[in-house]
Design an enzyme around this catalytic site. Structure first.
Site, PDB file in Angstrom:
ATOM      1  N   GLU A  80      -0.015  -0.855   5.863  1.00 23.89           N
ATOM      2  CA  GLU A  80       1.141  -0.079   6.629  1.00 23.89           C
ATOM      3  C   GLU A  80       0.994   1.342   6.797  1.00 23.89           C
ATOM      4  O   GLU A  80       1.171   1.953   7.777  1.00 23.89           O
ATOM      5  CB  GLU A  80       2.478  -0.609   6.127  1.00 23.89           C
ATOM      6  CG  GLU A  80       3.697  -0.403   7.030  1.00 23.89           C
ATOM      7  CD  GLU A  80       4.356   1.038   7.032  1.00 23.89           C
ATOM      8  OE1 GLU A  80       5.020   1.342   7.692  1.00 23.89           O
ATOM      9  OE2 GLU A  80       3.636   1.813   5.990  1.00 23.89           O
ATOM     10  N   ASP A 124       0.879  -1.214  -0.281  1.00 20.31           N
ATOM     11  CA  ASP A 124      -0.228   0.036  -0.021  1.00 20.31           C
ATOM     12  C   ASP A 124       0.920   1.313  -0.028  1.00 20.31           C
ATOM     13  O   ASP A 124       1.979   1.289   0.441  1.00 20.31           O
ATOM     14  CB  ASP A 124      -0.928   0.039   1.198  1.00 20.31           C
ATOM     15  CG  ASP A 124      -0.429   0.090   2.634  1.00 20.31           C
ATOM     16  OD1 ASP A 124       0.635  -0.479   2.726  1.00 20.31           O
ATOM     17  OD2 ASP A 124      -0.709   0.749   3.659  1.00 20.31           O
TER      18      ASP A 124
END
Length: 382
Positions: A141, A79
């Site tokens: 994250e 991500d």
């Protein structure tokens, strides 16, 4: 034009394919499917782990090659943060310009993930490892981090599966590949204070109870002395005021409440609990009605220098000629979760452009990082 995956020993094609998936948290956009396809071609068994306890469903991937020990893990995230404005190239086209790969996530950290895979592909040219190699890759994250790495670790524990050592591919180098690895991180605590008083006319302050002086007194008490002087592995802890709010549009009204916020980045001389107790004690000593809200997003941790950091440092020096600093600087990372399961060290690409417009990495650095990871695999996984 979407990059095509052919051979996997060169990290560039996979890095481009990952960048071309706009996986802005919490969206995956197919990034983990691209990664899983590459890993399955190398013989990994892939597990897709989904979780939605914190909101939208998050996709995570755990892949393992081999059954024996030790189980060496590469960890990271696909991500990315939103691209924002100011780009001179398209953020998700993965353009190549003058030996640099541009795109959101190039440095943080799709480039390093591609180097993970390329390093494994090169290692397998010499035969299967004696131990196991695994990848733990999350899609959460950059977001709340409640449905990502921590959920995969819980899943592994439920299966009775363990990790023996881990490298997280965060962009640890400030300017040049090989400068720095992270053997720990500071913790992070956010606090919101609300001091209550009694509203009144500013011409008659004796008939009101002004909360602003009490708030200033509390803030002065909290910032009067340094939290500590640091230690061998950590810088001094810091307390930074981030906001002071009254929200009073009137010039002749004493407000009923005043608010402030601050962030503490703390070393391993403190914990979230010990700092919370200190804040609450300091507020109580100042007196008055005060609401204290504390959120700890991560505890400080340290992986003391040992076999993992030594083997990684040796590989870094062999490839780059540099001796990396063993640092604990910067913000938090998912290593804060992994440290409860095995020794963990962070080392990745140069982070100078991460989260900025025109994020990029040097292709030569990706080649060097792949070789560093390959050498570590030989040392640890056999």
């Amino acid at each position: 034009m979407v990059a095509r995956l052919t051979g996997l020993r060169d990290p560039l094609a996979l890095a481009r394919a990952l960048i071309q998936r706009p996986s802005v948290t919490p969206e995956d956009a197919g990034a983990l499917d691209v990664l899983a396809e590459a890993l399955e071609r190398l013989g990994f068994v892939c597990h897709h782990i989904r979780s939605a306890t914190g909101g939208p469903e998050i996709r995570n991937l755990y892949a393992r090659l081999g059954q024996g020990g030790p189980n060496f893990c590469f960890a990271g995230h696909t991500d990315v943060v939103p691209p924002g404005k100011g780009w001179t190239v398209e953020p998700f086209e993965a353009q190549m310009i003058d030996g640099r790969l541009f795109g959101r996530g190039a440095a943080d950290m799709k480039g390093a993930i591609a180097c993970f895979v390329a390093a494994v592909a090169r290692r397998l040219e010499d035969g299967k490892p004696n131990g196991s190699i695994s990848l733990l890759i999350t899609g959460d994250e950059e977001g709340p981090a409640v449905d990502g790495t921590v959920k995969v670790l819980d899943w592994l524990a439920a299966r009775g599966e363990t990790l023996d050592a881990c490298i997280v591919g965060e962009p640890t180098n400030p300017h040049r590949l090989g400068e720095m690895m992270k053997i720990g991180r500071r913790g992070s605590l956010n606090c919101r204070l609300t001091v209550f008083g009694t509203q009144g006319h500013s011409a008659y302050p004796h008939l009101a109870d002004n909360p602003i002086p009490r708030l200033l007194d509390i803030l002065n008490r909290l910032t009067a002395q340094p939290l500590d002087q640091g230690n061998a592995h950590f810088q001094p802890s810091t307390l930074a005021l981030t906001t002071v709010d009254v929200g009073n549009p009137a010039t002749n009204v004493i407000p009923a409440e005043a608010k402030a916020g601050f962030n503490i980045r703390f070393n391993d001389m403190h914990s979230g609990a010990s700092l919370t107790r200190w804040i609450e004690k300091t507020v109580a000593e100042a007196g008055g009605e005060v609401e204290v809200k504390v959120e700890v997003s991560g505890e400080s941790f340290l992986t003391p220098p040992g076999p993992l950091s030594e083997q990684l440092a040796e590989a870094i020096t062999q490839v780059t000629g540099l001796t990396p600093d063993l640092s604990t600087t910067g913000g938090t990372s998912d290593a804060r979760f992994i440290k409860n399961h095995c020794p963990v060290v962070e080392f990745g690409l140069v982070g100078q452009s991460m989260h900025k417009s025109d994020e990029h990495v040097m292709v030569a650095d990706m080649e060097a990082l792949t070789e560093i990871y390959r050498r570590v695999l030989i040392r640890i996984a056999g």
